[in-house]
Design a protein around this motif. Structure first.
Motif, PDB file in Angstrom:
ATOM      1  N   GLY A  22      27.562  38.877  39.445  1.00  0.00           N
ATOM      2  CA  GLY A  22      28.228  37.779  40.135  1.00  0.00           C
ATOM      3  C   GLY A  22      27.968  36.448  39.470  1.00  0.00           C
ATOM      4  N   GLU A  43      38.526  43.648  44.783  1.00  0.00           N
ATOM      5  CA  GLU A  43      37.417  43.216  45.642  1.00  0.00           C
ATOM      6  C   GLU A  43      36.562  42.165  44.949  1.00  0.00           C
ATOM      7  OE1 GLU A  43      37.043  47.498  48.021  1.00  0.00           O
ATOM      8  OE2 GLU A  43      35.670  46.998  46.384  1.00  0.00           O
ATOM      9  N   ARG A  44      36.470  42.258  43.624  1.00  0.00           N
ATOM     10  CA  ARG A  44      35.716  41.253  42.883  1.00  0.00           C
ATOM     11  C   ARG A  44      36.427  39.895  42.913  1.00  0.00           C
ATOM     12  NH1 ARG A  44      33.288  44.323  37.478  1.00  0.00           N
ATOM     13  NH2 ARG A  44      32.042  45.868  38.613  1.00  0.00           N
ATOM     14  N   MET A  59      32.105  47.165  43.376  1.00  0.00           N
ATOM     15  CA  MET A  59      33.409  46.720  43.874  1.00  0.00           C
ATOM     16  C   MET A  59      34.533  47.038  42.904  1.00  0.00           C
ATOM     17  SD  MET A  59      32.508  42.986  45.470  1.00  0.00           S
ATOM     18  CE  MET A  59      31.195  42.778  46.686  1.00  0.00           C
ATOM     19  N   PHE A 112      35.784  44.855  51.311  1.00  0.00           N
ATOM     20  CA  PHE A 112      34.834  43.974  50.628  1.00  0.00           C
ATOM     21  C   PHE A 112      33.612  43.713  51.509  1.00  0.00           C
ATOM     22  CE2 PHE A 112      33.513  39.496  50.854  1.00  0.00           C
ATOM     23  CZ  PHE A 112      32.821  39.371  49.655  1.00  0.00           C
ATOM     24  N   CYS A 166      29.488  44.891  51.225  1.00  0.00           N
ATOM     25  CA  CYS A 166      28.395  43.914  51.248  1.00  0.00           C
ATOM     26  C   CYS A 166      27.389  44.210  52.362  1.00  0.00           C
ATOM     27  CB  CYS A 166      28.955  42.498  51.421  1.00  0.00           C
ATOM     28  SG  CYS A 166      29.882  41.904  49.998  1.00  0.00           S
ATOM     29  N   SER A 172      26.060  43.857  45.541  1.00  0.00           N
ATOM     30  CA  SER A 172      27.112  44.874  45.689  1.00  0.00           C
ATOM     31  C   SER A 172      28.212  44.745  44.646  1.00  0.00           C
ATOM     32  CB  SER A 172      27.737  44.766  47.090  1.00  0.00           C
ATOM     33  OG  SER A 172      26.753  44.788  48.100  1.00  0.00           O
ATOM     34  N   TYR A 173      28.150  43.704  43.820  1.00  0.00           N
ATOM     35  CA  TYR A 173      29.258  43.362  42.923  1.00  0.00           C
ATOM     36  C   TYR A 173      29.638  44.521  42.004  1.00  0.00           C
ATOM     37  CZ  TYR A 173      32.130  40.036  40.280  1.00  0.00           C
ATOM     38  OH  TYR A 173      33.179  39.362  39.695  1.00  0.00           O
ATOM     39  N   ILE A 208      26.533  39.846  48.288  1.00  0.00           N
ATOM     40  CA  ILE A 208      27.687  39.958  47.394  1.00  0.00           C
ATOM     41  C   ILE A 208      27.221  40.315  45.985  1.00  0.00           C
ATOM     42  CG2 ILE A 208      29.591  38.707  46.301  1.00  0.00           C
ATOM     43  CD1 ILE A 208      29.766  36.994  48.847  1.00  0.00           C
ATOM     44  N   LEU A 260      31.461  33.497  45.908  1.00  0.00           N
ATOM     45  CA  LEU A 260      30.332  33.106  45.064  1.00  0.00           C
ATOM     46  C   LEU A 260      30.484  31.695  44.526  1.00  0.00           C
ATOM     47  CD1 LEU A 260      29.817  36.413  43.030  1.00  0.00           C
ATOM     48  CD2 LEU A 260      28.235  35.442  44.700  1.00  0.00           C
ATOM     49  N   ALA A 308      35.063  38.500  45.944  1.00  0.00           N
ATOM     50  CA  ALA A 308      33.662  38.162  45.716  1.00  0.00           C
ATOM     51  C   ALA A 308      33.530  36.867  44.913  1.00  0.00           C
ATOM     52  CB  ALA A 308      32.961  39.311  44.980  1.00  0.00           C
ATOM     53  N   ASP A 309      34.345  36.716  43.865  1.00  0.00           N
ATOM     54  CA  ASP A 309      34.280  35.521  43.029  1.00  0.00           C
ATOM     55  C   ASP A 309      34.596  34.267  43.844  1.00  0.00           C
ATOM     56  OD1 ASP A 309      33.617  36.998  40.812  1.00  0.00           O
ATOM     57  OD2 ASP A 309      35.671  37.138  40.054  1.00  0.00           O
TER      58      ASP A 309
END
Length: 287
Positions: free
Chosen positions: A228, A21-22, A17, A56, A60, A13-14, A10, A29, A25-26
């Protein structure tokens, strides 16, 4: 400290994004507890579509969300069983390690030497910064003054505009903005450039649009959010690391003279004796 593979994927790849998508991810994470990761449930929880979850996961490095969620749950379950009281320390340690690796690999030492030369050649140096960047500007002033340079940190938005309007050729303006979108900073450095001062911009955001008033040097900072890291460690850290590098570079120019100036400044500060107390607690007050 090694991150779980899914978390590392993640973070790697952040930067590629989209904003939505972030959001996904958040969540992953910052999540530390087992939750229902079924696509329908998570899409509802995060107010995103199942297609977003799929995109997403593919960014990743997984075939789809099902494969990602399976690996994530498996690794999270294993991490829970090994969790120690000091895990927060380990998480911060990992972020610092990743930050240092990315920051130092991106430093342009030739550029640092150019900026150090500009500082030595300048009549006056002004440091612009607001908020976290303002604190870094004050630290910059305290440190570099010890090398015999004329430096003034400016962290008030109105004073930045006034100062920018009064600089002249022979002056140097160094500006800090982590986001690259602080209008007082970007506007101030453009005005200073138009006034004939040389300018340097430290930014973690996109480079400003090309114009006649472009900074002479743009120093790119590693963005914690793109890694991230969010605000789990201070956003000042990438900037302070570059300031340290610039300080050592500047000190390397005429090292003996600057070291002597620094020692003299420190000795004068040490000689300053505290004023006697106006009230001696060992002496009874007479009525």
């Amino acid at each position: 400290m090694q991150y779980r593979r899914t978390i590392q994927q993640i973070m790697d790849s952040y930067n590629q994004m989209t904003q939505v998508e972030r959001t996904v991810a958040d969540f992953f994470l910052n999540n530390t507890k087992p939750v229902d990761l079924a696509s329908k449930n998570l899409a509802k929880l995060l107010y995103v579509s199942e297609a977003t979850l799929s995109r997403f996961a593919k960014k990743c490095g997984y075939k789809g969300y099902r494969e990602f969620s399976y690996e994530y749950e498996r690794e999270l379950s294993g991490a829970e069983s090994e969790r120690q009281p000091g895990e927060a320390n380990s998480q911060v340690e990992g972020l610092y390690g990743l930050l240092m690796e990315n920051s130092f690999s991106s430093i342009d030492n030739t550029q640092m030497r150019r900026i150090a030369a500009m500082m030595d050649e300048s009549r006056r140096i002004f440091i612009f910064g607001i908020g976290h960047s303002g604190l870094a500007a004050q630290d910059f002033q305290l440190r570099f003054m010890r090398l015999g340079l004329w430096i003034q940190a400016v962290s008030d938005s109105q004073l930045i505009q006034i100062t920018a309007a009064l600089v002249a050729p022979g002056d140097l303006v160094i500006a800090f903005t982590m986001s690259g979108r602080t209008s007082e900073i970007t506007g101030g450095i453009r005005m200073a450039k138009a006034r004939g001062a040389r300018t340097v911009l430290f930014t973690g955001g996109p480079a400003p649009d090309k114009s006649d008033n472009m900074p002479d040097e743009i120093v790119h900072l590693i963005s914690l959010r793109e890694m991230g890291g969010g605000l789990r460690i201070s956003p000042q850290v990438p900037l302070l690391m570059l300031i340290d590098t610039l300080y050592v570079t500047c000190l390397s120019r005429n090292t003996y003279k600057k070291a002597e100036i620094s020692r003299y400044a420190d000795s004068m500060v040490a000689r300053e004796k505290p004023q006697p107390s106006l009230w001696d607690p060992g002496e009874e007050k007479k009525i």
